[in-house]
Motif scaffolding. Structure first.
Motif, mmCIF file in Angstrom:
data_model
loop_
_atom_site.group_PDB
_atom_site.id
_atom_site.type_symbol
_atom_site.label_atom_id
_atom_site.label_comp_id
_atom_site.label_asym_id
_atom_site.label_seq_id
_atom_site.Cartn_x
_atom_site.Cartn_y
_atom_site.Cartn_z
ATOM 1 N N VAL A 278 -4.911 4.722 -7.334
ATOM 2 C CA VAL A 278 -5.948 5.277 -6.451
ATOM 3 C C VAL A 278 -5.915 6.804 -6.501
ATOM 4 O O VAL A 278 -4.948 7.387 -7.006
ATOM 5 C CB VAL A 278 -5.746 4.833 -4.972
ATOM 6 C CG1 VAL A 278 -5.798 3.327 -4.825
ATOM 7 C CG2 VAL A 278 -4.430 5.381 -4.410
ATOM 8 N N ASP B 137 0.854 -1.199 0.000
ATOM 9 C CA ASP B 137 0.000 0.000 0.000
ATOM 10 C C ASP B 137 0.887 1.245 0.000
ATOM 11 O O ASP B 137 2.027 1.206 0.462
ATOM 12 C CB ASP B 137 -0.856 0.048 1.283
ATOM 13 C CG ASP B 137 -2.003 -0.958 1.259
ATOM 14 O OD1 ASP B 137 -2.249 -1.584 0.223
ATOM 15 O OD2 ASP B 137 -2.655 -1.090 2.320
ATOM 16 N N MET B 138 0.332 2.355 -0.474
ATOM 17 C CA MET B 138 1.097 3.613 -0.406
ATOM 18 C C MET B 138 0.558 4.447 0.747
ATOM 19 O O MET B 138 -0.656 4.609 0.894
ATOM 20 C CB MET B 138 0.982 4.367 -1.731
ATOM 21 C CG MET B 138 1.923 5.551 -1.827
ATOM 22 S SD MET B 138 3.669 5.141 -1.621
ATOM 23 C CE MET B 138 4.044 4.379 -3.187
ATOM 24 N N TYR C 247 -3.369 11.979 -6.560
ATOM 25 C CA TYR C 247 -3.306 13.349 -6.039
ATOM 26 C C TYR C 247 -1.893 13.923 -5.940
ATOM 27 O O TYR C 247 -1.719 15.124 -5.806
ATOM 28 C CB TYR C 247 -4.077 13.516 -4.731
ATOM 29 C CG TYR C 247 -3.621 12.752 -3.479
ATOM 30 C CD1 TYR C 247 -2.374 12.140 -3.360
ATOM 31 C CD2 TYR C 247 -4.480 12.668 -2.389
ATOM 32 C CE1 TYR C 247 -1.995 11.478 -2.201
ATOM 33 C CE2 TYR C 247 -4.125 12.000 -1.221
ATOM 34 C CZ TYR C 247 -2.870 11.405 -1.139
ATOM 35 O OH TYR C 247 -2.501 10.748 0.001
ATOM 36 N N ALA D 62 -5.467 8.810 -0.074
ATOM 37 C CA ALA D 62 -6.329 8.868 1.114
ATOM 38 C C ALA D 62 -5.808 9.762 2.238
ATOM 39 O O ALA D 62 -6.496 9.944 3.238
ATOM 40 C CB ALA D 62 -6.527 7.463 1.656
ATOM 41 N N ARG E 28 -20.127 0.286 -1.320
ATOM 42 C CA ARG E 28 -20.823 -0.010 -2.576
ATOM 43 C C ARG E 28 -20.841 -1.508 -2.928
ATOM 44 O O ARG E 28 -20.482 -1.889 -4.061
ATOM 45 C CB ARG E 28 -20.217 0.800 -3.723
ATOM 46 C CG ARG E 28 -20.177 2.300 -3.475
ATOM 47 C CD ARG E 28 -20.074 3.087 -4.755
ATOM 48 N NE ARG E 28 -21.304 3.026 -5.539
ATOM 49 C CZ ARG E 28 -21.410 3.464 -6.786
ATOM 50 N NH1 ARG E 28 -20.358 3.991 -7.385
ATOM 51 N NH2 ARG E 28 -22.543 3.384 -7.447
HETATM 52 P P1 FAD Z 1 -14.191 9.627 -4.096
HETATM 53 O O1 FAD Z 1 -13.724 10.871 -4.771
HETATM 54 O O2 FAD Z 1 -14.005 9.469 -2.632
HETATM 55 O O3 FAD Z 1 -15.696 9.385 -4.395
HETATM 56 C C1 FAD Z 1 -16.183 9.650 -5.684
HETATM 57 C C2 FAD Z 1 -17.601 9.191 -5.838
HETATM 58 O O4 FAD Z 1 -17.686 7.784 -5.587
HETATM 59 C C3 FAD Z 1 -18.562 9.797 -4.864
HETATM 60 O O5 FAD Z 1 -18.917 11.096 -5.256
HETATM 61 C C4 FAD Z 1 -19.698 8.802 -4.953
HETATM 62 O O6 FAD Z 1 -20.404 8.970 -6.136
HETATM 63 C C5 FAD Z 1 -18.942 7.491 -5.028
HETATM 64 N N1 FAD Z 1 -18.794 6.939 -3.686
HETATM 65 C C6 FAD Z 1 -17.700 6.999 -2.900
HETATM 66 N N2 FAD Z 1 -17.931 6.375 -1.722
HETATM 67 C C7 FAD Z 1 -19.187 5.925 -1.771
HETATM 68 C C8 FAD Z 1 -20.020 5.213 -0.882
HETATM 69 N N3 FAD Z 1 -19.604 4.866 0.340
HETATM 70 N N4 FAD Z 1 -21.266 4.931 -1.265
HETATM 71 C C9 FAD Z 1 -21.728 5.315 -2.471
HETATM 72 N N5 FAD Z 1 -20.998 5.992 -3.355
HETATM 73 C C10 FAD Z 1 -19.751 6.290 -3.024
HETATM 74 N N6 FAD Z 1 -5.298 5.197 -0.697
HETATM 75 C C11 FAD Z 1 -3.985 5.385 -0.450
HETATM 76 O O7 FAD Z 1 -3.570 6.522 -0.211
HETATM 77 N N7 FAD Z 1 -3.112 4.318 -0.455
HETATM 78 C C12 FAD Z 1 -3.507 3.055 -0.739
HETATM 79 O O8 FAD Z 1 -2.668 2.139 -0.747
HETATM 80 C C13 FAD Z 1 -4.886 2.833 -1.024
HETATM 81 N N8 FAD Z 1 -5.362 1.603 -1.305
HETATM 82 C C14 FAD Z 1 -6.683 1.448 -1.674
HETATM 83 C C15 FAD Z 1 -7.167 0.201 -2.060
HETATM 84 C C16 FAD Z 1 -8.453 0.062 -2.533
HETATM 85 C C17 FAD Z 1 -8.940 -1.286 -2.982
HETATM 86 C C18 FAD Z 1 -9.313 1.203 -2.611
HETATM 87 C C19 FAD Z 1 -10.700 1.095 -3.164
HETATM 88 C C20 FAD Z 1 -8.866 2.429 -2.183
HETATM 89 C C21 FAD Z 1 -7.570 2.565 -1.698
HETATM 90 N N9 FAD Z 1 -7.098 3.796 -1.254
HETATM 91 C C22 FAD Z 1 -5.767 3.960 -0.987
HETATM 92 C C23 FAD Z 1 -8.061 4.906 -0.979
HETATM 93 C C24 FAD Z 1 -8.170 5.863 -2.141
HETATM 94 O O9 FAD Z 1 -6.989 6.596 -2.283
HETATM 95 C C25 FAD Z 1 -9.334 6.837 -1.913
HETATM 96 O O10 FAD Z 1 -9.103 7.577 -0.755
HETATM 97 C C26 FAD Z 1 -10.688 6.159 -1.782
HETATM 98 O O11 FAD Z 1 -10.817 5.094 -2.666
HETATM 99 C C27 FAD Z 1 -11.802 7.182 -2.065
HETATM 100 O O12 FAD Z 1 -11.710 7.666 -3.370
HETATM 101 P P2 FAD Z 1 -12.654 7.193 -4.566
HETATM 102 O O13 FAD Z 1 -11.757 6.942 -5.747
HETATM 103 O O14 FAD Z 1 -13.444 6.025 -4.158
HETATM 104 O O15 FAD Z 1 -13.540 8.409 -4.940
#
Ligand code: FAD
Length: 305
Positions: free
Chosen positions: A184, A132-133, A163, A187, A256
């Motif tokens: 991704v 993971d990052m 980002y 986060a 989701r």
């Molecule tokens: P967002 O911009 O958060 O959401 C966009 C849209 O998605 C929302 O407007 C909505 O329409 C929909 N949505 C989002 N959440 C929901 C919900 N709960 N219910 C319904 N609709 C929703 N980050 C890191 O920094 N390092 C990592 O190693 C890392 N690993 C990851 C591994 C996985 C499998 C995933 C899925 C994420 C990981 N992340 C990691 C987190 C990532 O960076 C984001 O912070 C996180 O995925 C939220 O961004 P998003 O792309 O889902 O979109």
């Protein structure tokens, strides 16, 4: 208001005191919606249920920001146990891990020794490992370690965050390693000196790196809950004739779930990130920061375990 809540939860996520309290008192406040249990037995059960629905998994033994050799060693042992369980139970699962939980902030020697132990066990059990990052201060070191291990082992990948300004260059530098990458948005709370402050720019950069990595011919995990990005990926692969075995979608456990199954039905590979363990607090706070609407679940969860 959303911005304030986001900063508040990201601030809370770093509290060492609350992390300790959370470990002591167990999964609470609705955290079980996002965390698959505290023990490996509970996690295995949840993974089997997901596998039965056609969902692949990457499992994460929760933990981060470890600062003693003993804790890092302990965490490594839990990762080894998890890899063994994946092999023994024949789960359709990989392992995700954070280098800070294996001693990244202690010394290079500690984290490398622990990673070598994990890679040996992963090879034995044919399990793929994703690093993971974490926040930007650890990005360079994480990529260095990934490159070193990738030269030695095939079954390892890592993550790039849309980002960060540096990510486009990192993607180019990694190209020669033919890496399997999870892409991704990112986060962590990052300053404007290193990361796009504007969500629109993050989304644009995200699409750009997804397209580049796919066109470079490397395996791409698009890890997002965002329909706009999912639709972009579907359209892009169709236009470019990219086969379905060169990419997958990934989402977090508990987020989701209906969309996850929809993608499986459409014939896409869908992998769920399944965290478990007693160190659930920081992970849970970051999920709340991403979507303050999730806070409603917390208030409901206060009255349940
Ligand atoms: P967002 O911009 O958060 O959401 C966009 C849209 O998605 C929302 O407007 C909505 O329409 C929909 N949505 C989002 N959440 C929901 C919900 N709960 N219910 C319904 N609709 C929703 N980050 C890191 O920094 N390092 C990592 O190693 C890392 N690993 C990851 C591994 C996985 C499998 C995933 C899925 C994420 C990981 N992340 C990691 C987190 C990532 O960076 C984001 O912070 C996180 O995925 C939220 O961004 P998003 O792309 O889902 O979109």
């Amino acid at each position: 208001m959303e911005k304030v809540l986001r900063s508040f939860f990201l601030f809370l996520s770093k509290s060492k005191f609350l992390t300790k309290m959370a470990k002591k008192y167990g999964l609470r406040f609705g955290a079980s919606r996002f965390v698959a249990g505290e023990t490996i037995e509970e996690a295995v059960q949840k993974i089997k249920e997901l596998n039965d629905k056609g969902l692949a998994v990457t499992v994460d033994y929760l933990g981060e920001f470890v600062d003693t050799e003993e804790e890092a060693n302990n965490h490594t042992n839990h990762c080894l146990e998890t890899i063994e369980a994946i092999g023994r139970e024949k789960l359709d699962a990989q392992l995700s891990l954070k280098l800070t939980s294996l001693g990244l902030d202690i010394s290079e020697e500690t984290v490398m020794n622990n990673m070598e132990r994990i890679m040996a066990k992963a090879k034995e059990n044919d399990v793929f490992i994703t690093i993971d990052m974490e926040d930007h201060t650890r990005c360079e070191k994480t990529l260095d370690i990934f490159k070193r291990l990738k030269q030695k082992y095939g079954n390892i990948g890592t993550v790039l965050q849309a980002y960060l300004y540096r990510t486009e260059k990192d993607l180019n530098d990694l190209n020669e390693y033919a890496p399997n990458l999870r892409l991704v948005k990112g986060a962590y709370k990052e300053p404007a000196e290193v990361a796009f402050p504007d969500k629109k720019d993050v989304d644009e950069n995200y699409k750009k790196i997804i397209a580049t990595h796919l066109e470079n011919g490397h395996y791409t995990a698009v890890a997002t809950h965002d329909d706009q990005i999912i639709d972009f990926t579907k359209k892009f692969v169709q236009e470019k004739g990219i086969k379905r075995d060169q990419f997958e979608f990934q989402m977090l456990y508990g987020i989701r779930p209906e969309k996850q199954l929809e993608l499986v039905k459409e014939g896409y590979k869908m992998r769920v990130y399944v965290p478990f363990g007693t160190d659930w607090y920081g992970y849970f706070m970051r999920r709340l920061a991403e979507r303050p609407a999730n806070v409603a679940f917390v208030f409901k969860g206060i009255f349940r375990k």
